[in-house]
Write a protein that holds these residues in place. Structure first.
Motif, PDB file in Angstrom:
ATOM      1  N   GLY A 177     119.353 -38.212   2.667  1.00 38.53           N
ATOM      2  CA  GLY A 177     119.884 -38.852   3.861  1.00 38.53           C
ATOM      3  C   GLY A 177     120.262 -37.816   4.921  1.00 38.53           C
ATOM      4  O   GLY A 177     120.755 -38.165   5.994  1.00 38.53           O
ATOM      5  N   TRP A 178     120.016 -36.549   4.630  1.00 43.29           N
ATOM      6  CA  TRP A 178     120.288 -35.455   5.570  1.00 43.29           C
ATOM      7  C   TRP A 178     119.403 -35.594   6.807  1.00 43.29           C
ATOM      8  O   TRP A 178     118.251 -36.013   6.710  1.00 43.29           O
ATOM      9  CB  TRP A 178     120.005 -34.127   4.855  1.00 43.29           C
ATOM     10  CG  TRP A 178     119.877 -32.915   5.738  1.00 43.29           C
ATOM     11  CD1 TRP A 178     120.892 -32.169   6.253  1.00 43.29           C
ATOM     12  CD2 TRP A 178     118.657 -32.292   6.190  1.00 43.29           C
ATOM     13  NE1 TRP A 178     120.375 -31.123   6.994  1.00 43.29           N
ATOM     14  CE2 TRP A 178     119.007 -31.180   6.974  1.00 43.29           C
ATOM     15  CE3 TRP A 178     117.291 -32.579   6.015  1.00 43.29           C
ATOM     16  CZ2 TRP A 178     118.066 -30.352   7.572  1.00 43.29           C
ATOM     17  CZ3 TRP A 178     116.345 -31.755   6.609  1.00 43.29           C
ATOM     18  CH2 TRP A 178     116.734 -30.657   7.381  1.00 43.29           C
ATOM     19  N   VAL A 179     119.975 -35.245   7.963  1.00 40.56           N
ATOM     20  CA  VAL A 179     119.184 -35.231   9.197  1.00 40.56           C
ATOM     21  C   VAL A 179     119.301 -33.838   9.812  1.00 40.56           C
ATOM     22  O   VAL A 179     120.412 -33.324   9.972  1.00 40.56           O
ATOM     23  CB  VAL A 179     119.696 -36.299  10.198  1.00 40.56           C
ATOM     24  CG1 VAL A 179     118.979 -36.177  11.538  1.00 40.56           C
ATOM     25  CG2 VAL A 179     119.479 -37.707   9.624  1.00 40.56           C
ATOM     26  N   ALA A 180     118.168 -33.223  10.134  1.00 39.34           N
ATOM     27  CA  ALA A 180     118.180 -31.879  10.727  1.00 39.34           C
ATOM     28  C   ALA A 180     118.916 -31.920  12.064  1.00 39.34           C
ATOM     29  O   ALA A 180     118.657 -32.788  12.890  1.00 39.34           O
ATOM     30  CB  ALA A 180     116.748 -31.400  10.940  1.00 39.34           C
ATOM     31  N   THR A 181     119.851 -30.970  12.264  1.00 40.94           N
ATOM     32  CA  THR A 181     120.530 -30.879  13.555  1.00 40.94           C
ATOM     33  C   THR A 181     119.594 -30.156  14.529  1.00 40.94           C
ATOM     34  O   THR A 181     118.583 -29.574  14.125  1.00 40.94           O
ATOM     35  CB  THR A 181     121.819 -30.053  13.428  1.00 40.94           C
ATOM     36  OG1 THR A 181     121.445 -28.723  13.021  1.00 40.94           O
ATOM     37  CG2 THR A 181     122.776 -30.650  12.411  1.00 40.94           C
ATOM     38  N   GLU A 182     119.976 -30.160  15.797  1.00 40.14           N
ATOM     39  CA  GLU A 182     119.153 -29.440  16.786  1.00 40.14           C
ATOM     40  C   GLU A 182     119.078 -27.956  16.427  1.00 40.14           C
ATOM     41  O   GLU A 182     118.050 -27.312  16.604  1.00 40.14           O
ATOM     42  CB  GLU A 182     119.769 -29.607  18.174  1.00 40.14           C
ATOM     43  CG  GLU A 182     119.732 -31.036  18.615  1.00 40.14           C
ATOM     44  CD  GLU A 182     119.290 -31.174  20.060  1.00 40.14           C
ATOM     45  OE1 GLU A 182     118.873 -30.176  20.673  1.00 40.14           O
ATOM     46  OE2 GLU A 182     119.373 -32.289  20.557  1.00 40.14           O
ATOM     47  N   GLN A 183     120.211 -27.441  15.944  1.00 40.19           N
ATOM     48  CA  GLN A 183     120.216 -26.020  15.570  1.00 40.19           C
ATOM     49  C   GLN A 183     119.291 -25.767  14.375  1.00 40.19           C
ATOM     50  O   GLN A 183     118.545 -24.783  14.353  1.00 40.19           O
ATOM     51  CB  GLN A 183     121.654 -25.603  15.232  1.00 40.19           C
ATOM     52  CG  GLN A 183     121.821 -24.116  15.259  1.00 40.19           C
ATOM     53  CD  GLN A 183     123.108 -23.677  14.546  1.00 40.19           C
ATOM     54  OE1 GLN A 183     123.790 -24.495  13.882  1.00 40.19           O
ATOM     55  NE2 GLN A 183     123.428 -22.408  14.647  1.00 40.19           N
ATOM     56  N   ASP A 184     119.320 -26.664  13.411  1.00 42.61           N
ATOM     57  CA  ASP A 184     118.382 -26.549  12.273  1.00 42.61           C
ATOM     58  C   ASP A 184     116.943 -26.530  12.785  1.00 42.61           C
ATOM     59  O   ASP A 184     116.116 -25.734  12.341  1.00 42.61           O
ATOM     60  CB  ASP A 184     118.497 -27.766  11.328  1.00 42.61           C
ATOM     61  CG  ASP A 184     119.791 -27.810  10.548  1.00 42.61           C
ATOM     62  OD1 ASP A 184     120.369 -26.747  10.289  1.00 42.61           O
ATOM     63  OD2 ASP A 184     120.215 -28.932  10.199  1.00 42.61           O
ATOM     64  N   GLN A 185     116.659 -27.431  13.715  1.00 43.41           N
ATOM     65  CA  GLN A 185     115.286 -27.523  14.229  1.00 43.41           C
ATOM     66  C   GLN A 185     114.881 -26.235  14.945  1.00 43.41           C
ATOM     67  O   GLN A 185     113.768 -25.737  14.759  1.00 43.41           O
ATOM     68  CB  GLN A 185     115.159 -28.712  15.188  1.00 43.41           C
ATOM     69  CG  GLN A 185     115.299 -30.051  14.477  1.00 43.41           C
ATOM     70  CD  GLN A 185     115.187 -31.223  15.444  1.00 43.41           C
ATOM     71  OE1 GLN A 185     115.513 -31.104  16.625  1.00 43.41           O
ATOM     72  NE2 GLN A 185     114.757 -32.355  14.947  1.00 43.41           N
ATOM     73  N   ASP A 186     115.803 -25.689  15.758  1.00 41.97           N
ATOM     74  CA  ASP A 186     115.499 -24.421  16.453  1.00 41.97           C
ATOM     75  C   ASP A 186     115.185 -23.329  15.433  1.00 41.97           C
ATOM     76  O   ASP A 186     114.234 -22.562  15.591  1.00 41.97           O
ATOM     77  CB  ASP A 186     116.696 -23.977  17.309  1.00 41.97           C
ATOM     78  CG  ASP A 186     116.857 -24.865  18.540  1.00 41.97           C
ATOM     79  OD1 ASP A 186     115.851 -25.449  18.979  1.00 41.97           O
ATOM     80  OD2 ASP A 186     117.992 -24.973  19.046  1.00 41.97           O
ATOM     81  N   ARG A 187     116.002 -23.279  14.379  1.00 45.82           N
ATOM     82  CA  ARG A 187     115.818 -22.204  13.390  1.00 45.82           C
ATOM     83  C   ARG A 187     114.541 -22.409  12.559  1.00 45.82           C
ATOM     84  O   ARG A 187     113.858 -21.454  12.212  1.00 45.82           O
ATOM     85  CB  ARG A 187     117.054 -22.101  12.490  1.00 45.82           C
ATOM     86  CG  ARG A 187     118.272 -21.597  13.268  1.00 45.82           C
ATOM     87  CD  ARG A 187     119.464 -21.355  12.371  1.00 45.82           C
ATOM     88  NE  ARG A 187     119.271 -20.183  11.493  1.00 45.82           N
ATOM     89  CZ  ARG A 187     120.148 -19.779  10.585  1.00 45.82           C
ATOM     90  NH1 ARG A 187     121.273 -20.462  10.415  1.00 45.82           N
ATOM     91  NH2 ARG A 187     119.919 -18.724   9.841  1.00 45.82           N
ATOM     92  N   LEU A 188     114.229 -23.669  12.255  1.00 41.44           N
ATOM     93  CA  LEU A 188     112.983 -23.930  11.500  1.00 41.44           C
ATOM     94  C   LEU A 188     111.768 -23.535  12.334  1.00 41.44           C
ATOM     95  O   LEU A 188     110.820 -22.918  11.834  1.00 41.44           O
ATOM     96  CB  LEU A 188     112.892 -25.414  11.119  1.00 41.44           C
ATOM     97  CG  LEU A 188     113.806 -25.878   9.991  1.00 41.44           C
ATOM     98  CD1 LEU A 188     113.788 -27.403   9.871  1.00 41.44           C
ATOM     99  CD2 LEU A 188     113.410 -25.240   8.653  1.00 41.44           C
TER     100      LEU A 188
END
Ligand SMILES: Cc1ncc(COP(=O)(O)O)c(C=O)c1O
Length: 385
Positions: A177-188
């Motif tokens: 149920g985790w949702v990637a944050t904007e920061q997660d997306q930038d880092r990925l």
């Protein structure tokens, strides 16, 4: 020597969720929370659209990439939801489900001996598809931080080798149920750009989202159309169309051209009348979707509260999808735990071990069923614990 089955096929393990479900199917009165499916039927206006499409003659092969009218509708849909501009002719491919999109795109990206990195615990199909394509999968567990799950970026860096081709993750995640944050997306994105990898984002649960707005943030908002990024999508979850088998993907045009061509050899195309029904789902589905998400949010909150009061249970807060993935103290064989729970209480949950590294010790509960079923299941689980 008798004719034999290929070693690569034999190496793919049996689904442990299915194994448990098969025991449950031989029993009566089981509260079935092990599959990832809503108990709601497909909305009637979508069924009527399929009937009309059949009557209108959408019974032939379509383009390998899908009907142009559905691709145009999907480009508009992504534009409205995420503010991104997509070229329907070259950047979208329709598939016969999300799992078929994943299968097709992964087949385009790995050669035998290549490696892929997957964030886990995860829906096991991605890893199984990669193994069938003779690729190795490195599973990187998502650690829990407070109420949320996170990404272990250090572990990602250490997992890269010269054979690594891609990183696969799902946001919202099944089972976390985790949702990637904007920061997660930038880092990925930074990670995959630096290592010249493909980033495969499974966003099939994007509409089942409990944060601000009506959709989870898509990686498409962050990347350019030239980036090595693919988004896998499906009609199954948001419009209760699991049995219809309709999905799509969005990606860089050279890859989408190859995927469309290879689709010829897998299913050729999704069924034409199903594609027409998909157009209507996109155009007219918002009101029912909103109601469903409101109901799911209530179910999620009910399950979270119930689980938090149980002995030895810890749980992160699901921000999307329709699963909760509690960890249960002292459980080191989640399959044995789920089997005993099933046989003794008739509550059917999915064992965490089915979802790869980081899943053991937890169970997955799908809360997309009737409240009365959830209430009974939580009461029985509490007594069992
Ligand atoms: C994370 C995830 N991706 C993709 C799918 C595939 O859905 P479908 O093949 O029904 O479109 C599922 C289904 O459970 C899923 O959980």
């Amino acid at each position: 020597m008798p004719a034999r089955v290929a070693a690569s096929a034999l190496a793919v393990p049996y689904s442990r969720v299915r194994e448990l479900a098969e025991i449950a199917m031989g029993m009566e009165g089981v509260l079935k929370l092990y599959f990832g499916e809503s108990n709601l039927p497909t909305p009637s206006f979508i069924k009527r659209a399929a009937e009309k499409a059949l009557a209108d003659g959408f019974t032939y092969y379509t383009e390998n990439a899908g009907l142009p009218s559905l691709r145009q509708a999907l480009a508009r849909y992504h534009g409205e939801l995420h503010g991104v501009e997509l070229d329907p002719a070259s950047e979208i491919v329709i598939t016969a489900s999300g799992v078929q999109a994943l299968s097709l795109v992964l087949r385009c990206l790995v050669d035998p001996g290549d490696e892929a990195i997957a964030l886990t615990p995860a829906w096991p199909n991605g890893a199984a598809i990669l193994r069938l394509a003779h690729a190795a999968v490195k599973e990187i567990p998502q650690p829990r931080r407070g109420d949320d799950d996170a990404i272990d970026f250090e572990a990602l860096e250490s997992a890269v080798t010269p054979r690594t081709r891609l990183l696969l993750y799902a946001s919202p995640s099944n089972p976390l149920g985790w949702v990637a944050t904007e920061q997660d997306q930038d880092r990925l994105l930074d990670f995959t750009r630096r290592h010249r990898l493909w980033l495969i984002a499974d966003e099939v649960y994007e509409r089942l989202y409990y944060g601000e707005g009506r959709v989870a943030p898509s990686i498409l908002r962050k990347c350019s159309r030239e980036d090595a990024v693919v988004v896998v999508q499906s009609f199954s979850k948001a419009w209760c169309m699991t049995g219809w088998r309709l999905g799509w993907m969005v990606g860089r045009r050279d890859l989408m051209a190859k995927a469309a061509q290879l689709n010829e050899f897998m299913v050729s195309c999704a069924a034409g009348f199903v594609q027409k029904a998909g157009e209507i789902a996109l155009a007219e589905g918002e009101a029912e979707l909103r109601e469903m998400v409101a109901r799911l949010r209530e179910n999620r909150d009910f399950c979270l509260n119930a689980l938090r009061s149980m002995p030895g249970v810890t749980v992160s807060i699901p921000r999307g999808a329709f699963y909760v993935f509690p960890r249960i103290e002292g459980v080191d064989d989640s399959f044995a735990f789920c089997k005993r729970l099933l046989l003794e209480t008739k509550v059917g949950l999915a064992p965490g071990s089915a979802f790869g590294a980081g899943g053991e010790g937890s169970v997955r509960i799908c809360y997309a069923s009737d409240r009365s079923i959830l209430e009974a299941a939580m009461a029985r689980l509490n007594r069992f614990l």
